[in-house]
Motif scaffolding. Structure first.
Motif, short mmCIF file in Angstrom:
data_model
loop_
_atom_site.label_atom_id
_atom_site.label_comp_id
_atom_site.label_asym_id
_atom_site.label_seq_id
_atom_site.Cartn_x
_atom_site.Cartn_y
_atom_site.Cartn_z
N SER A 1 -58.63 35.45 120.64
CA SER A 1 -58.20 34.16 119.69
C SER A 1 -59.25 33.87 118.68
N ASP B 1 -55.21 38.77 121.82
CA ASP B 1 -54.67 37.89 121.39
C ASP B 1 -55.26 37.21 120.21
N TRP C 1 -52.59 42.32 124.09
CA TRP C 1 -51.57 40.82 123.94
C TRP C 1 -50.82 40.46 125.18
N ASP D 1 -47.80 34.75 125.62
CA ASP D 1 -48.80 33.74 124.73
C ASP D 1 -48.08 32.79 124.28
N HIS E 1 -52.37 33.70 126.91
CA HIS E 1 -53.20 33.53 126.02
C HIS E 1 -54.68 34.33 125.98
#
Length: 312
Positions: free
Chosen positions: A135, A159, A259, A263, A291
């Motif tokens: 993230s 992600d 990924w 998500d 996520h």
């Protein structure tokens, strides 16, 4: 007078209801949190007048792990338990989060984070390494790699943020940007609000334990972290700007894009777009993950990661 849509009014009303009926939570001192969330590997080092909480475990080629917004180094626990058998695993609580807490300048721009990462790694004498980020941590990781290409042997983006999502911003970020509500957030942060966010982040709700919710909740209450979250959420990262895209395109480092197919915060489409932009990347999708695949699906994500690291 500013006009609000029906959707915005409903959103504000929802938060006002939880504010009216939610208890007031005090800040928790870092010394109190250390009792439960530091261990024999925990160390603290001064970087820009911050006492940065970090851990180094194992021996071998260093791999640096960077967590995302409102998280902490604990999000990498499962990966670390396995990777430390073959690698030197380095992870830290970023400024604004975890036991590290807020910085004095309230500057949480990506540039500020890449500068911090460089200073931190220089202080602990780590020169070349594998670099992984989830993230926000992924955004920091790819920007750092673009700025210091000779330091990163391989790049792992889980992600990762950095491109527009073409989706409404998660509610927690809207709250942080909303006057009055964000001020009340400094005092009222109920556990059910943390649980709601976890349900958005995870694909499988059965994996959201009370222990997990408690950890995220207590870390949010760390002295200064709620204000830091608001300050970070208000930063303009200029997602998808031409300069950012050119920077992403410039990265030649071998990159794994890992990924979660489910998500809801940074959807798989972002991973596909990132893969199409980068020069030397490979996208691998974990179907039943949200996520944070390294936290929600550690075994499956580790198989993918170890295969990527072992292939020269």
């Amino acid at each position: 007078m500013k006009k609000f849509s029906i959707k915005q009014l409903l959103l504000y009303l929802t938060y006002l209801l939880f504010i009216l009926y939610g208890p007031i939570y005090r800040d928790i001192s870092v010394d109190e949190l250390k009792v439960d969330y530091s261990n024999k590997y925990s160390k603290f080092i001064n970087v820009d007048n911050l006492q940065v909480h970090y851990r180094i475990e194992g021996e071998g080629t260093p791999i640096v792990l960077i967590h995302g917004t409102a998280s902490s180094l604990h999000t990498w626990d499962a990966w670390t338990a396995e990777l430390k058998k073959t690698n030197k695993v380095i992870r830290m609580d970023l400024p604004a989060f975890g036991l590290t807490g807020p910085n004095a300048t309230a500057d949480y721009s990506i540039k500020s984070y890449t500068n911090f990462l460089n200073k931190f790694l220089t202080k602990i004498e780590i020169d070349t390494f594998y670099l992984a980020g989830n993230s926000l941590g992924g955004n920091i990781a790819w920007n750092f790699t673009a700025e210091h290409p000779n330091k990163v042997k391989k790049l792992i983006l889980v992600d990762a943020s950095g491109l527009r999502t073409n989706k409404p911003q998660p509610a927690v970020f809207k709250l942080a940007k909303t006057p009055l509500l964000s001020d009340l957030f400094l005092y009222i942060t109920p556990k059910f609000f943390i649980k709601k966010n976890m349900r958005e982040v995870y694909a499988d709700d059965t994996k959201i334990t009370d222990e997990l919710i408690t950890r995220y909740h207590k870390m949010a209450l760390r002295d200064g972290n709620r204000q830091a979250f608001i300050d970070r959420a208000r930063m303009d990262f200029k997602l998808g700007s031409k300069a950012n895209l050119e920077k992403l395109k410039s990265i030649k480092t071998l990159t794994l894009l890992l990924w979660g197919a489910k998500d809801n915060w940074i959807p798989l489409d972002n991973g596909k777009r990132m893969d199409s932009v980068m020069q030397n990347s490979k996208l691998v999708v974990i179907e039943n993950s949200g996520h944070v695949p390294m936290e929600e699906n550690p075994k499956e994500s580790l198989v993918i990661l170890k295969s990527f690291l072992s292939n020269e």
